[in-house]
Design an enzyme around this catalytic site. Sequence first.
Site, PDB file in Angstrom:
ATOM      1  N   ASP A 151       0.481   3.729   1.695  1.00 56.76           N
ATOM      2  CA  ASP A 151       0.452   4.306   3.044  1.00 56.76           C
ATOM      3  C   ASP A 151       1.867   4.560   3.580  1.00 56.76           C
ATOM      4  O   ASP A 151       2.714   3.669   3.565  1.00 56.76           O
ATOM      5  CB  ASP A 151      -0.304   3.347   3.976  1.00 56.76           C
ATOM      6  CG  ASP A 151      -0.686   3.997   5.290  1.00 56.76           C
ATOM      7  OD1 ASP A 151       0.229   4.428   6.028  1.00 56.76           O
ATOM      8  OD2 ASP A 151      -1.886   4.082   5.593  1.00 56.76           O
ATOM      9  N   CYS A 197       0.850  -1.193   0.000  1.00 55.01           N
ATOM     10  CA  CYS A 197       0.000   0.000   0.000  1.00 55.01           C
ATOM     11  C   CYS A 197       0.889   1.248   0.000  1.00 55.01           C
ATOM     12  O   CYS A 197       1.991   1.244   0.542  1.00 55.01           O
ATOM     13  CB  CYS A 197      -0.899   0.008   1.234  1.00 55.01           C
ATOM     14  SG  CYS A 197      -2.078   1.384   1.244  1.00 55.01           S
ATOM     15  N   ARG A 227       3.018   4.717   6.389  1.00 54.94           N
ATOM     16  CA  ARG A 227       3.403   4.017   7.614  1.00 54.94           C
ATOM     17  C   ARG A 227       3.884   2.589   7.375  1.00 54.94           C
ATOM     18  O   ARG A 227       4.167   1.869   8.332  1.00 54.94           O
ATOM     19  CB  ARG A 227       2.212   4.007   8.588  1.00 54.94           C
ATOM     20  CG  ARG A 227       1.763   5.408   8.997  1.00 54.94           C
ATOM     21  CD  ARG A 227       0.392   5.384   9.643  1.00 54.94           C
ATOM     22  NE  ARG A 227      -0.637   4.979   8.690  1.00 54.94           N
ATOM     23  CZ  ARG A 227      -1.934   4.852   8.991  1.00 54.94           C
ATOM     24  NH1 ARG A 227      -2.343   5.082  10.237  1.00 54.94           N
ATOM     25  NH2 ARG A 227      -2.804   4.486   8.071  1.00 54.94           N
ATOM     26  N   CYS A 241      -6.217  -0.091   6.849  1.00 56.41           N
ATOM     27  CA  CYS A 241      -5.959   0.500   5.526  1.00 56.41           C
ATOM     28  C   CYS A 241      -7.100   1.440   5.120  1.00 56.41           C
ATOM     29  O   CYS A 241      -8.265   1.031   5.030  1.00 56.41           O
ATOM     30  CB  CYS A 241      -5.806  -0.606   4.484  1.00 56.41           C
ATOM     31  SG  CYS A 241      -5.423   0.024   2.835  1.00 56.41           S
ATOM     32  N   HIS A 283      -2.180  -3.902   5.024  1.00 52.68           N
ATOM     33  CA  HIS A 283      -1.993  -3.512   6.433  1.00 52.68           C
ATOM     34  C   HIS A 283      -3.344  -3.262   7.074  1.00 52.68           C
ATOM     35  O   HIS A 283      -4.262  -2.755   6.431  1.00 52.68           O
ATOM     36  CB  HIS A 283      -1.093  -2.277   6.550  1.00 52.68           C
ATOM     37  CG  HIS A 283      -1.679  -1.039   5.942  1.00 52.68           C
ATOM     38  ND1 HIS A 283      -2.248  -0.037   6.703  1.00 52.68           N
ATOM     39  CD2 HIS A 283      -1.809  -0.645   4.658  1.00 52.68           C
ATOM     40  CE1 HIS A 283      -2.678   0.923   5.898  1.00 52.68           C
ATOM     41  NE2 HIS A 283      -2.438   0.578   4.649  1.00 52.68           N
TER      42      HIS A 283
END
Length: 211
Positions: free
Chosen positions: A45, A43, A47, A102, A99
Amino acid sequence: MEISYNMLLENNKAWATLKRNNTPNFFNKLSKGQSPEYLWIGCSDSRVPENEITGTKPGEIFVHRNIANMVVHSDMNLLSVLSYAVDVLKVKHIIVCGHYGCGGVIAAMSNKQYGLIDNWLRHIKDVYRHHHIELDSIADEEQRTNRLIELNVIEQVHDLGITSIVQNAWSRNQPLHIHGWVYGLENGIINDLEVTFKCSKDLHAIYQLNY
Ligand code: CO
């Protein structure tokens, strides 16, 4: 947590110096070429930084990231990365890593309009529809979201396996395993879903190509 724009460049200089001091030929070696054994589909993302959470270094993971780690068959970007990783770099493992928490999956679970991205999130809604009996039976919303996150990863592992790129690699006996993982934002731990595909026999007959 805030970091100024200029700081990024300052940090870069310090990092490059440190690397050079610790390993004098670090950049010289990397500049000659790459031979990563892993393709990471994760992803976007911020993080979930693949190198950091897996203790790997530059040169060790070839990477494709998009919203909600999707494998969309008409996505030229994904297909190009996959083809290069499998046919040229000959990676041995492909890891689809989602994750928990998400945002893409959470958005796909609502009926709200978000704009252009709705067309991307629709692929996640398809996963929900495939598994609606299981998902609708989960009363707790967070648990239901987490399960959809896992099922979404499993579907993407499957969707990689059915590509001609992956099937062609298997047909020439190239070792290639596809794995599904989900990373936990709360504890930093990766949950291996153990849904590894490693040959055409792992696919439903309708998808198996003739050789
Ligand atoms: Co995400």
